[in-house]
Design an enzyme around this catalytic site. Sequence first.
Site, PDB file in Angstrom:
ATOM      1  N   GLU A 164     -33.817 -29.222 -12.851  1.00  0.00           N
ATOM      2  CA  GLU A 164     -35.103 -29.106 -12.167  1.00  0.00           C
ATOM      3  C   GLU A 164     -34.997 -28.521 -10.759  1.00  0.00           C
ATOM      4  OE1 GLU A 164     -37.129 -32.857 -12.471  1.00  0.00           O
ATOM      5  OE2 GLU A 164     -36.821 -32.983 -14.637  1.00  0.00           O
ATOM      6  N   GLU A 220     -35.498 -31.681 -24.088  1.00  0.00           N
ATOM      7  CA  GLU A 220     -36.095 -33.019 -23.991  1.00  0.00           C
ATOM      8  C   GLU A 220     -37.445 -33.037 -24.711  1.00  0.00           C
ATOM      9  OE1 GLU A 220     -36.201 -34.493 -19.967  1.00  0.00           O
ATOM     10  OE2 GLU A 220     -34.248 -33.621 -19.477  1.00  0.00           O
TER      11      GLU A 220
END
Length: 729
Positions: A515, A631
């Site tokens: 991220e 994910e």
Amino acid sequence: MKYKNIIPIAVASLMLFSSCDDQIMEWGKVEGHGEIASSELPLALAEKISRYEPLKNYTDFKLGVGIGMDLYMSDDVYSGVTNANFDEVTVGYAMKHGPMVSANGTLNFTKVDNFVTKAKAAGLSIFGHTLIWHQNQNASYLNSLIAPTIIPGSSGTNVLNIAGLQDGTFSSWARNNPGAGISIVSGAGLTSTSKAIKLVSSATSSQPYNLQLTSPDISVVSGHKYEISFFVKSDQVGKGRLSFSGLSNNYPYKDWYATGGTWTASFDTASQWKQVKISVNDFTGSTFKFNFDLGYLPNVTYYIDVNTISVVDLDAVATVTNLVSNGNFEGNTLSPWSGYGNSSTRAVSASGGGYGGTGYAMVLTNPTAANNYSAQQVYTFSSPLVQNKQYTCSFWVKANVAAALQVELQSPDYSGDYYGGINVTTSWTQVVKTLTPSKTDRNKFIFDFGATAATFTIDDIVITPVSTSGPTPTITIQKTDAEKATIIEASLTDWISKMVGHYKNDVHAWDVVNEPMKEDGTLRDGNVTTLASDEFYWVKYLGKDYAVKAFKLARQYGNATDKLFINDYNLESRLDKCDGLVNYITYIESKGATIDGIGTQMHISLSTDKDKIAQMFQKLAATGKLIKVSELDVRLGTNSPTAAQLADQSAMYQYVIDTYKKYVPTAQQYGITIWGISDNKVEHVNWLPDESPNVWDANYKRKHAYKGVADGLAGKDVSTGFSGDLIIN
């Protein structure tokens, strides 16, 4: 498993199924057809799904799942579903910096090692998640590394006359042997505004007294012990001593290095400030003097901070005003202290449990690790502290394990000033902090002790206003940006080298950087107003190249064939973010690092734009990198979905897999990881509570989504070939 033709309801020569739902087909004997065979009956959806094989049987790429490590280790049903259906596991939390790195910076591998052993025995590969992220960090430890250096003040009122050093006249001081020069330099002390004595040894200097500065006479009280202390550094390795006049032993030996018993006449100096202390009491009269003797080595420049040179009567009657009425707990009570949070407890120790093995102390127990603020112990002052005034806070503390602690000043509306980065060991340690209230309403002092599962013992808590006429004040030295960068880079190196090196034989793929991007496609910069207790931005201190360093280190300490990924979320909903990530990858590789793959998390819902999903996969595939859905889950917005919602969820799972396979060339398909096993609430304490995003329901039964995932992986409706035969185990 055996297959047998069974009609679950007895069939007469003519049977009619009826329902209030006129969409249900009515079955009966057809002229010329004979009796109804069980293979002609329509299969219920649940029966179809039950006949599917384990999910991993339907694909050649890696099918992974994100799991909770503790649940995998303790729940046989959970681990059984994991082992049967997946090739690879990603631990959601336990392998990150926060849980791995202890309060003193060491790594505890025990729990993860046990997990690795069990997962490998089940035939699972392990995907490392994640090395560098801005969340789930041991931020308390990292911040402690770059926290200001706190220089404690002297132990009492300074009885030494330093006025001649402060004004530069050397009044009452004697430059007996000036060497190559003794002078006062502004801005050369511990802080940018403090003065230092600059002492330069000559080219022929070889004896300690070849460079000597002598103090004024110091009056003493017979029988009292006096402490001489100061801070010194040098431009290269140097050597010095203190000598005296007026003592029985004017050349005393001292354990300068605190190494456990090697008493010497001299101390070493280097480029970092070093505190020197010595105590004397063998006076032959009513006064004494001391000498700075720095002539041992030639051509060395020394600096002694003026404001920290002090002589303190250690036996003088203390005049400290403690704003904490019960800081030593000698009344065998905690009153007026109080606290709460995280099922924590607080008590007074047994007699003899205080610092030094005497008296009482406060004992705080936090049963489970959470965040700093989850367990608190509070003292309320009789009136608020003065805004912007400095207060010295000191206390002695130890814990039953290495632990993290934070203190704060707080107002009635719970806003506060925070002082973290306190690393507590199992031995008594004195903590000294300078507290500066930023507002006029700071009326509470708080111990925040929720970050570590530990029992803390705290004693002799003193909060007193800093007085310029009393003891030398505590000095706070801020580290420069360059110093912070050096420290944090060393910590990043230590973390990655140890983590990747330890699991070099067990983990062959890593999320190296997680991220890194803002939603608009620009790089995160770490300039965040309010940080969570586990939040730390490496980029803030190392700049844009933090990811370059991370990938190079992961490659250096891992295997040449390891697959190293960069990972981010919302790439399917913010294509500008997807573009920004691709551009950042180009930059990282232009600096000599190699990235093998890109992970797109894909925490999506039924309303996620399918066209953008397709565009995202096309953009990512165009990089030529391995592409991983890292994910994947599909939110429904409820934990009690309708049949229609479950069908739509199944279709969305299948769409993602179909689109991945359509736009990502086979050679670039690393695989797909589904985030979580089931909708059971134990899996959703910290992620999507009151939701139903997974492939198994709360009872670990296959949902409609199971069919969507399997059909997507297989590239067809697997159930098309099923007969009407029911299965008997």
